[in-house]
Design a protein around this motif. Sequence first.
Motif, PDB file in Angstrom:
ATOM      1  N   GLU A  57       0.821  -1.207   0.000  1.00 28.75           N
ATOM      2  CA  GLU A  57       0.000   0.000   0.000  1.00 28.75           C
ATOM      3  C   GLU A  57       0.862   1.267   0.000  1.00 28.75           C
TER       4      GLU A  57
ATOM      5  N   ASP B 130      -6.848   2.411 -11.305  1.00 27.91           N
ATOM      6  CA  ASP B 130      -6.853   1.896  -9.935  1.00 27.91           C
ATOM      7  C   ASP B 130      -5.509   1.922  -9.231  1.00 27.91           C
TER       8      ASP B 130
ATOM      9  N   ARG C  51      -5.600  -6.254  -5.569  1.00 19.79           N
ATOM     10  CA  ARG C  51      -6.310  -5.720  -4.384  1.00 19.79           C
ATOM     11  C   ARG C  51      -6.337  -6.747  -3.258  1.00 19.79           C
TER      12      ARG C  51
END
Length: 454
Positions: A348, A379, A441
């Motif tokens: 992240e 994204d 993700r």
Amino acid sequence: MADTAVTMDKIVSLAKRRGFVFQSSEIYGGLSGAWDYGPQGIELKNRIARFWWKEMTQLHDNIVGIDAAILMHPKVWHASGHVENFTDPLVDCKKCKARFRADQIPPEDLAAKKCPECGGELTEVRKFNLMFKTTLGPVEDESGLVYLRPETAQGIYVNFKNVQQSNRMKIPFGIAQIGKAFRNEIVTKNFIFRTCEFEQMEMQFFVKPGTDAEWFEYWREQRWNYYKKLGIDMKKLRWHRHGPDELAHYAKDAYDIEFEFPMGFKELEGVHNRSDYDLSRHQQFSGKDMQYIDQDNGNERYIPNIIETSAGLTRQLLMLLCDAYEEQKVADKGNEDDWRTVMHFHPELAPITVAVLPLMKKDGLAELAQDIRAELKEDFVTDYDQSGAIGRRYRRQDEVGTPFCVTIDYQTKEDGTVTVRDRDSMLQERLPRARIAEYIRQKIKEYKRPSAGL
Ligand code: ATP
């Protein structure tokens, strides 16, 4: 056996080579105490800031943010005590002209007044105020004197009532802020550890007097857990409690979280119980009532106590560079390809999340890869690289800590599948291109810091 120890020289070199941090005004010989953040550095810094902001505001119902001005009324710094007390003890060597903080040189050298570097004679210790001064308005005289803020906290304290009333906050509540701070540090060394211009992430939590000790413990735990979430090697963190000689006169209790940098354990962040000092002083100096009125409790009035959590953003960036860095042996062919330098950032936080790499430029693979990148860039922060052998390209991505490399090969043309390479394990999985985003993700959610070799 190669020496794989993490040194500051290695970190500085990687930071420059891979576009994280450059010396300020480098072409003019640099400016001490100031650094510029390159393409990877700004991504990393923004992500740390976002991670902290989410942790402190989004995940706590009773904390809101502000962004106060760097320039403040000069009286703020009288009230806070900075004009009088924000000083470091300074000594100079008369011979080699080196400058030291008196509290940072061996006491026996100070007593003998002999320079720890050249043995020359030291000057008397002088107090040196760390605040940068400038003037507001066209006339350069004392009437326009203002300071560049040496901490972001005061911008929060002076807005206590504005925030409380505009947002109808009830105690206990907190105010968070991220921003620049400036200190005319006597000794700036260890890269971006101690600089004259830096960024802080501070959260001041306002509580009812008498509940402060409890909230202090709560925030100590919260802040410790934050570093776990960041994916830091927790063996490199420790608490340091301020002893009586370190504790500010108004503080009830204070702990620092320290990280083991290459030069040893050093402060990362302070968690302090500041009593009612800050708001009392601002009430006294401004003449404005800083009391909270507890409407749920018979309009009881009091000056809140403050629990402060004060972290350095740029110092956290240095921590991440040091913590993430690993030189790893990955093959045994007896050449330079046996080793890779890899940055194990939490996915992240990594500056680039996914790199898209066509195996070859020709046969339509480059176009196909560009097409896939276009799908992913809504994204994720993406990179595209088509030059050089694929192994070399993986190494380049490892050095900036890119957690995922998507490779497009001849099979992609046939059946629409790609390989996704994991930075830490270097394992590859094949999956349909339509599933890449979801896969990434999921992997980010499940991320666990690799233990091997770290
Ligand atoms: P020191 O005593 O080491 O000068 P401090 O204890 O006064 O620092 P604080 O005022 O508590 O530091 O600042 C809070 C945080 O801000 C520190 O934990 C650190 O992460 C960061 N910070 C402070 N000064 C600097 C600086 N000169 N450069 C980079 N970060 C800094």
